[in-house]
Design an enzyme around this catalytic site. Structure first.
Site, PDB file in Angstrom:
ATOM      1  N   TRP A   1       0.833  -1.207   0.000  1.00  0.00           N
ATOM      2  CA  TRP A   1       0.000   0.000   0.000  1.00  0.00           C
ATOM      3  C   TRP A   1       0.856   1.241   0.000  1.00  0.00           C
ATOM      4  O   TRP A   1       0.533   2.238  -0.645  1.00  0.00           O
ATOM      5  CB  TRP A   1      -0.990  -0.024   1.165  1.00  0.00           C
TER       6      TRP A   1
ATOM      7  N   ASP B   1      -1.410   6.924   6.266  1.00  0.00           N
ATOM      8  CA  ASP B   1      -2.480   6.062   5.761  1.00  0.00           C
ATOM      9  C   ASP B   1      -2.789   5.070   6.877  1.00  0.00           C
ATOM     10  O   ASP B   1      -2.012   4.150   7.131  1.00  0.00           O
ATOM     11  CB  ASP B   1      -2.002   5.336   4.493  1.00  0.00           C
TER      12      ASP B   1
ATOM     13  N   LYS C   1     -12.571  -1.146   6.932  1.00  0.00           N
ATOM     14  CA  LYS C   1     -11.946  -2.081   7.868  1.00  0.00           C
ATOM     15  C   LYS C   1     -12.380  -1.796   9.314  1.00  0.00           C
ATOM     16  O   LYS C   1     -13.092  -2.594   9.898  1.00  0.00           O
ATOM     17  CB  LYS C   1     -10.443  -2.056   7.703  1.00  0.00           C
TER      18      LYS C   1
END
Ligand code: PLP
Length: 348
Positions: free
Chosen positions: A90, A160, A184
């Site tokens: 990511w 992030d 999530k």
């Protein structure tokens, strides 16, 4: 996963949202009903993470993937450099997008290490006067998670936090901007939470397309266009659920206990091999391998027969990954730990 208490509220409000005379799915964004949902959600987030007034809370569309581009568009001027800490797939996606839009310097990289781990504080090679430093707090793919906030001097630290936001107490003021897709720890896909220090809004150029400008979204109080109403409503329910459970410190204790249960099982005999170095292990994504790939396939299939699903590792990593986000109950983690023990006894 969503907590049962959240699903029950959704179930009630789906047919008739109290006071609105319609379904929670039908609420218009220009109504008092939505205004009170959005205001209560923001107030709950501020209380939960003790966010001072100098930060703005935004509900944006486009997922964390859009933030990979929006961030440099807004905060990385020409002639400046943004530092990125590369710790997994990511962060590499964030780097790829930023590199198209400006100058990027990799301050540290551990993403290709044979054993997943995070950089040590003195491994960071920071640019003096960087526009910002970007980190990924939890690497969903390999299962590593920062245990302390990196020290980056005066540069704004951008995080992030898609796969571990609000999993534990956070010293929010160490960060200039935190972003996280909701799917999530915050409910449903469709809304991205952005918490941004107000002074950074001055960096958004008026030449940016309006939908891509933090300044525009802040000025319009996240109502520049039709917001993702239902995901914002579920986000509010997730925040209420966290507050009712005692807040971030309390959920942090539960998360540490859940993760320890699985890591203890992994470390017990050597039958399972943890993918992440012990000091970098994630409390959200517990990753491990078995001796042979066919044993991993049998593990996943037998676990599924026992009602334990979603255990295949990230496609780029393989192995096994137990994602035990905030809403995953301790009983589910206990059931997995027992299954691991039993599988080792019968298949090992
Ligand atoms: C750490 C991290 N960042 C970013 C993303 C991308 O989020 P989205 O698919 O909402 O754009 C994910 C998705 O799993 C993630 O785990």
């Amino acid at each position: 996963m969503l907590p049962a208490a959240v699903l029950e509220r959704v179930d009630r409000d789906l047919l008739s949202f109290p006071g609105a005379g319609l379904s929670a799915l039908e609420i218009n964004h220009r109504t008092d009903a939505y205004r009170s949902i959005a205001e209560a959600t923001e107030a709950g987030i501020r209380r939960l993470a003790q966010i001072p007034p100098s930060y703005r809370v935004l509900f944006l569309p486009g997922g964390a993937s859009l933030q990979f581009a929006m961030l440099p568009m807004n905060l990385l001027p020409a002639k400046k450099t943004a530092d990125y800490i590369d710790t997994g797939a990511w962060s590499q996606n964030a780097i790829e997008e930023a590199s198209k839009l400006g100058t990027v310097h990799i301050a540290a990289s551990t993403s290709s290490a044979s054993v997943a781990h995070l950089p040590r504080p003195d491994d960071l090679n920071l640019t003096p006067d960087a526009a910002y430093v970007h980190m990924t707090s939890n690497n969903t793919d390999v299962g590593t998670q920062w245990k302390t906030t990196p020290v980056v001097g005066d540069a704004p630290l951008v995080c992030d936090a898609t796969s571990d936001i609000f999993c534990d107490a956070v010293d929010l003021q160490r960060y200039a901007l935190i972003y996280a897709s909701a799917q999530k720890n915050l409910g449903l896909a469709g809304v991205t939470l952005v918490i941004i220090r107000e002074d950074l809004l001055d960096r958004s150029s008026p030449l940016l397309p309006k939908m891509l400008s933090y300044r525009v979204h802040a000025d319009f109080k996240s109502l520049f266009n039709t917001p993702p109403i239902f995901p914002v409503y579920v986000l509010g329910l997730m925040i209420d659920w966290l507050l009712e459970r005692g807040g971030l410190e309390a959920i942090g204790v539960v998360n540490a206990r859940k993760a320890a249960r699985l890591y203890t099982e992994i470390d017990r005999t050597g039958f399972y091999q943890g993918l992440a170095q012990p000091n970098s292990r994630s409390t959200m994504n517990v990753t491990f391998r078995l001796h042979q790939p066919d044993l991993e396939q049998r593990f996943i299939a037998r676990a599924s027969d026992e009602g334990l699903d979603g255990l295949a590792g990230h496609p780029t990593v393989g192995g096994i990954r137990a994602s035990i986000y905030n809403a995953c109950p301790e009983e589910a983690v206990d059931a997995l730990a027992q299954f691991m023990c039993e599988f080792e006894r019968t298949a090992g």
